[in-house]
Design a protein around this motif. Sequence first.
Motif, short mmCIF file in Angstrom:
data_model
loop_
_atom_site.label_atom_id
_atom_site.label_comp_id
_atom_site.label_asym_id
_atom_site.label_seq_id
_atom_site.Cartn_x
_atom_site.Cartn_y
_atom_site.Cartn_z
N ALA A 14 0.84 -1.20 0.00
CA ALA A 14 0.00 0.00 0.00
C ALA A 14 0.87 1.25 0.00
N ASP A 15 1.99 1.21 0.71
CA ASP A 15 2.91 2.36 0.74
C ASP A 15 3.52 2.61 -0.64
N ASP A 16 3.87 1.53 -1.36
CA ASP A 16 4.42 1.68 -2.71
C ASP A 16 3.41 2.36 -3.63
N LEU A 17 2.14 1.99 -3.49
CA LEU A 17 1.10 2.54 -4.35
C LEU A 17 0.74 3.97 -3.99
N GLY A 18 0.67 4.27 -2.72
CA GLY A 18 0.20 5.57 -2.27
C GLY A 18 -1.30 5.53 -2.07
N PRO A 19 -1.84 6.40 -1.21
CA PRO A 19 -3.26 6.33 -0.85
C PRO A 19 -4.22 6.57 -2.01
N ASP A 20 -3.89 7.49 -2.92
CA ASP A 20 -4.80 7.78 -4.04
C ASP A 20 -4.89 6.60 -5.01
N ALA A 21 -3.73 6.04 -5.38
CA ALA A 21 -3.72 4.91 -6.31
C ALA A 21 -4.37 3.68 -5.67
N LEU A 22 -4.13 3.47 -4.37
CA LEU A 22 -4.73 2.34 -3.68
C LEU A 22 -6.26 2.48 -3.66
N ALA A 23 -6.74 3.67 -3.34
CA ALA A 23 -8.19 3.90 -3.31
C ALA A 23 -8.80 3.71 -4.70
N GLU A 24 -8.13 4.21 -5.73
CA GLU A 24 -8.64 4.05 -7.10
C GLU A 24 -8.65 2.58 -7.51
N GLY A 25 -7.60 1.84 -7.15
CA GLY A 25 -7.55 0.41 -7.46
C GLY A 25 -8.66 -0.35 -6.77
N MET A 26 -8.90 -0.02 -5.50
CA MET A 26 -9.97 -0.69 -4.75
C MET A 26 -11.33 -0.38 -5.37
N ARG A 27 -11.54 0.87 -5.78
CA ARG A 27 -12.80 1.24 -6.46
C ARG A 27 -12.95 0.49 -7.77
N ALA A 28 -11.88 0.41 -8.55
CA ALA A 28 -11.94 -0.26 -9.85
C ALA A 28 -12.28 -1.74 -9.69
N PHE A 29 -11.63 -2.40 -8.71
CA PHE A 29 -11.92 -3.82 -8.50
C PHE A 29 -13.31 -4.03 -7.91
N ALA A 30 -13.77 -3.12 -7.07
CA ALA A 30 -15.14 -3.21 -6.54
C ALA A 30 -16.15 -3.06 -7.67
N ASP A 31 -15.91 -2.11 -8.57
CA ASP A 31 -16.81 -1.92 -9.72
C ASP A 31 -16.81 -3.15 -10.62
N TYR A 32 -15.63 -3.70 -10.87
CA TYR A 32 -15.51 -4.89 -11.71
C TYR A 32 -16.26 -6.06 -11.08
N ALA A 33 -16.03 -6.30 -9.79
CA ALA A 33 -16.70 -7.41 -9.10
C ALA A 33 -18.21 -7.19 -9.08
N THR A 34 -18.64 -5.96 -8.87
CA THR A 34 -20.08 -5.65 -8.86
C THR A 34 -20.69 -5.90 -10.23
N ALA A 35 -19.98 -5.54 -11.28
CA ALA A 35 -20.48 -5.77 -12.65
C ALA A 35 -20.59 -7.27 -12.95
N LEU A 36 -19.58 -8.03 -12.56
CA LEU A 36 -19.64 -9.49 -12.75
C LEU A 36 -20.79 -10.09 -11.96
N ASP A 37 -20.97 -9.61 -10.73
CA ASP A 37 -22.03 -10.11 -9.87
C ASP A 37 -23.40 -9.77 -10.47
N ALA A 38 -23.55 -8.54 -10.94
CA ALA A 38 -24.82 -8.10 -11.53
C ALA A 38 -25.16 -8.90 -12.78
N ALA A 39 -24.12 -9.33 -13.51
CA ALA A 39 -24.33 -10.14 -14.71
C ALA A 39 -24.65 -11.59 -14.38
N GLY A 40 -24.54 -11.95 -13.11
CA GLY A 40 -24.84 -13.32 -12.70
C GLY A 40 -23.75 -14.32 -13.02
#
Length: 127
Positions: A14-40
């Motif tokens: 997390a330190d290598d990434l920095g807080p902004d990049a970490l937060a963006e990565g977590m958002r991107a993966f949450a969106d991706y997982a949510t889209a896969l989940d919504a598609a069933g």
Amino acid sequence: MRYALLLHYPEMTADDLGPDALAEGMRAFADYATALDAAGVLISAEVLQPSPLTTTVTAVDGALRVQDGPFADTKEQLGGTFVIEVADLDEAIGWAGKAPSVSWGAVEIRPSGTHFVDGAWTTFSYR
């Protein structure tokens, strides 16, 4: 058919990434997982703990060999995955030693760090 999507990318803290990049990565993966989940189509989503926590089991010569790290002695391809829930690493090693492929390749054991289920991320630690 089911497919495992094994995501390979440079391992960073997390330190290598920095807080902004970490937060963006977590958002991107949450969106991706949510889209896969919504598609069933989402069965399981796992974020693995760092590779230094990996244990590799082989029995090519007939003797069970357990080594720290994801380090195989030969070049191999990843052929599949099983996700299991067991009490501890010893039980996981026992099951890895029973995998059919352990006699001709390696079974990598890595604790899961985060999983997505029922529309939410859950994080836990084994150590």
